[in-house]
Design a protein around this motif. Structure first.
Motif, PDB file in Angstrom:
ATOM      1  N   THR A  31       0.456  -1.308  -0.067  1.00 14.89           N
ATOM      2  CA  THR A  31       0.361  -0.106  -0.127  1.00 14.89           C
ATOM      3  C   THR A  31       0.993   1.420   0.110  1.00 14.89           C
ATOM      4  N   ASN A  32       0.785   2.252  -0.641  1.00 12.58           N
ATOM      5  CA  ASN A  32       1.444   4.004  -0.568  1.00 12.58           C
ATOM      6  C   ASN A  32       1.286   4.203   0.742  1.00 12.58           C
ATOM      7  N   LEU A  33       0.409   4.200   1.474  1.00  9.94           N
ATOM      8  CA  LEU A  33       0.252   4.886   2.717  1.00  9.94           C
ATOM      9  C   LEU A  33       1.513   3.627   3.902  1.00  9.94           C
ATOM     10  N   ASP A  34       1.721   2.539   3.550  1.00 11.53           N
ATOM     11  CA  ASP A  34       2.810   2.064   4.410  1.00 11.53           C
ATOM     12  C   ASP A  34       3.927   2.542   3.535  1.00 11.53           C
ATOM     13  N   ILE A  35       4.270   2.126   2.138  1.00  8.41           N
ATOM     14  CA  ILE A  35       5.421   3.041   1.719  1.00  8.41           C
ATOM     15  C   ILE A  35       5.996   3.995   2.740  1.00  8.41           C
ATOM     16  N   HIS A  36       4.887   5.196   2.233  1.00  8.32           N
ATOM     17  CA  HIS A  36       5.374   6.895   2.711  1.00  8.32           C
ATOM     18  C   HIS A  36       5.691   6.525   4.216  1.00  8.32           C
ATOM     19  N   ASP A  37       4.347   5.878   4.792  1.00 10.89           N
ATOM     20  CA  ASP A  37       4.232   6.601   6.365  1.00 10.89           C
ATOM     21  C   ASP A  37       5.551   5.988   7.306  1.00 10.89           C
ATOM     22  N   ILE A  38       5.973   4.273   6.591  1.00  3.84           N
ATOM     23  CA  ILE A  38       7.043   3.996   7.202  1.00  3.84           C
ATOM     24  C   ILE A  38       8.746   4.424   7.083  1.00  3.84           C
ATOM     25  N   ALA A  39       7.900   4.621   6.280  1.00  4.68           N
ATOM     26  CA  ALA A  39      10.035   5.311   5.452  1.00  4.68           C
ATOM     27  C   ALA A  39      10.280   6.776   6.187  1.00  4.68           C
ATOM     28  N   ARG A  40       9.079   7.550   6.297  1.00  3.77           N
ATOM     29  CA  ARG A  40       8.912   8.835   7.419  1.00  3.77           C
ATOM     30  C   ARG A  40       8.989   8.378   8.627  1.00  3.77           C
ATOM     31  N   ALA A  41       8.862   7.352   9.258  1.00  6.00           N
ATOM     32  CA  ALA A  41       9.284   7.191  10.964  1.00  6.00           C
ATOM     33  C   ALA A  41      10.953   6.549  10.561  1.00  6.00           C
ATOM     34  N   ILE A  52      10.931  -3.402   1.468  1.00  6.94           N
ATOM     35  CA  ILE A  52       9.460  -4.281   1.581  1.00  6.94           C
ATOM     36  C   ILE A  52       9.578  -5.567   1.176  1.00  6.94           C
ATOM     37  N   VAL A  53       9.047  -6.265   1.540  1.00  9.15           N
ATOM     38  CA  VAL A  53       9.321  -7.403   1.217  1.00  9.15           C
ATOM     39  C   VAL A  53       7.713  -8.755   0.880  1.00  9.15           C
ATOM     40  N   THR A  54       7.971  -8.902  -1.072  1.00 10.65           N
ATOM     41  CA  THR A  54       7.056  -9.252  -1.574  1.00 10.65           C
ATOM     42  C   THR A  54       7.551 -10.041  -2.309  1.00 10.65           C
ATOM     43  N   PRO A  55       7.295 -11.225  -3.113  1.00 14.11           N
ATOM     44  CA  PRO A  55       7.537 -11.938  -4.088  1.00 14.11           C
ATOM     45  C   PRO A  55       6.128 -12.218  -5.022  1.00 14.11           C
ATOM     46  N   VAL A  56       5.722 -11.039  -5.452  1.00 15.44           N
ATOM     47  CA  VAL A  56       4.698 -10.936  -6.443  1.00 15.44           C
ATOM     48  C   VAL A  56       5.544  -9.167  -7.300  1.00 15.44           C
ATOM     49  N   ALA A  57       5.709  -9.983  -8.283  1.00 16.53           N
ATOM     50  CA  ALA A  57       6.413  -8.861  -9.131  1.00 16.53           C
ATOM     51  C   ALA A  57       5.307  -7.687  -9.538  1.00 16.53           C
ATOM     52  N   GLY A  58       4.536  -8.406 -10.022  1.00 15.15           N
ATOM     53  CA  GLY A  58       3.681  -7.067 -10.313  1.00 15.15           C
ATOM     54  C   GLY A  58       3.309  -6.211  -8.303  1.00 15.15           C
ATOM     55  N   GLN A  59       3.596  -6.484  -7.095  1.00 11.70           N
ATOM     56  CA  GLN A  59       3.768  -5.723  -6.008  1.00 11.70           C
ATOM     57  C   GLN A  59       4.792  -5.236  -6.084  1.00 11.70           C
ATOM     58  N   GLN A  60       6.127  -5.718  -6.411  1.00 12.64           N
ATOM     59  CA  GLN A  60       7.296  -5.008  -7.013  1.00 12.64           C
ATOM     60  C   GLN A  60       7.526  -3.753  -7.416  1.00 12.64           C
ATOM     61  N   ALA A  61       6.714  -3.992  -8.838  1.00 14.13           N
ATOM     62  CA  ALA A  61       6.825  -3.009 -10.599  1.00 14.13           C
ATOM     63  C   ALA A  61       6.138  -1.294  -9.421  1.00 14.13           C
ATOM     64  N   LEU A  62       4.708  -1.778  -8.705  1.00 13.35           N
ATOM     65  CA  LEU A  62       4.252  -1.045  -7.649  1.00 13.35           C
ATOM     66  C   LEU A  62       4.756  -0.001  -6.901  1.00 13.35           C
ATOM     67  N   ALA A  63       5.149  -1.425  -6.084  1.00 12.66           N
ATOM     68  CA  ALA A  63       6.023  -0.419  -4.860  1.00 12.66           C
ATOM     69  C   ALA A  63       7.306   0.855  -5.715  1.00 12.66           C
ATOM     70  N   GLY A  64       7.973   0.112  -6.701  1.00 10.51           N
ATOM     71  CA  GLY A  64       8.847   1.237  -7.248  1.00 10.51           C
ATOM     72  C   GLY A  64       8.811   1.360  -8.408  1.00 10.51           C
ATOM     73  N   ARG A  65       7.564   1.906  -8.640  1.00  7.60           N
ATOM     74  CA  ARG A  65       6.719   3.109  -9.465  1.00  7.60           C
ATOM     75  C   ARG A  65       6.764   4.565  -8.336  1.00  7.60           C
ATOM     76  N   ILE A  66       5.824   3.456  -8.014  1.00  9.65           N
ATOM     77  CA  ILE A  66       5.987   4.715  -5.925  1.00  9.65           C
ATOM     78  C   ILE A  66       6.957   4.996  -5.657  1.00  9.65           C
ATOM     79  N   VAL A  67       8.400   5.190  -5.469  1.00  7.61           N
ATOM     80  CA  VAL A  67       9.568   4.864  -4.736  1.00  7.61           C
ATOM     81  C   VAL A  67       9.916   5.819  -6.160  1.00  7.61           C
TER      82      VAL A  67
END
Length: 191
Positions: A31-41, A52-67
């Motif tokens: 989730t976008n909020l978890d990426i941002h909020d935990i990084a900020r903390a 951010i630990v996920t083996p799902v390629a689509g989720q890795q790509a999503l997280a990568g685009r957000i970051v």
């Protein structure tokens, strides 16, 4: 930039293997909020890295685009503080990848510290863990789970299990980003 205050501590947010409400092992969505909020903390309290630990390629790509948006794109110019926080993020396929990265960076295996909402007989207090990490003998990986908690295949590997956050009543179901912020403050905050 000054060295991180707790540069030997990293945090991992595990999306697989975790439990769903029926205690089945699943992969949860990033989730976008978890990426941002935990990084900020994590940046606020001087941690080394946020995995951010996920083996799902689509989720890795999503997280990568957000970051990437906040590190290199328009977002980096718009909000430099967010960029600084998201510079801590590393997207990995497994917890072993995160542990390997820490060992390579520090030249010693990381101590695995798991978290969760359930009480256990064998836990370490925040005060005790705070003292241990200050000794800087080892890197530490503080692991949070998504969904309904970390699967036993992860918790059984823990070197330490952190005491759960306890509220005033029976309800105990914080968002992971809220739990992370509370625990970071208890471990690394100034009083």
């Amino acid at each position: 930039m000054a060295a991180p205050a707790f540069g030997n501590v990293a945090v991992a947010l595990v999306h697989y293997p975790v439990y769903d409400k029926n205690r089945q092992i699943v992969a949860t969505a990033v989730t976008n909020l978890d990426i941002h909020d935990i990084a900020r903390a994590a940046r606020t309290f001087g941690l080394y890295r946020y995995y951010i630990v996920t083996p799902v390629a689509g989720q890795q790509a999503l997280a990568g685009r957000i970051v990437k948006h906040w590190q290199d794109g328009w977002g980096a110019r718009y909000n430099p503080k967010r960029k600084t926080a998201l510079d801590l993020v590393s997207i990995v396929s497994s917890l072993d990848d995160a542990l390997g990265d820490l060992e390579a960076a520090f030249g010693a295996p990381a101590r695995l510290v798991t978290t969760g909402a359930r009480s256990s007989a064998e836990t370490v207090s925040c005060g005790r863990l705070s003292k241990l990490v200050k000794e800087r003998e080892h890197p530490y990986l503080l692991v949070f789970g998504t969904g309904w908690g970390l699967a036993e295949e992860i918790t059984s590997r823990a070197d330490l299990v952190l005491e759960p956050i306890r509220g005033r009543g029976d309800y105990n179901h914080l968002s992971v980003r809220s739990a992370a912020a509370i625990i970071f403050d208890r471990l690394f905050g100034t009083r």
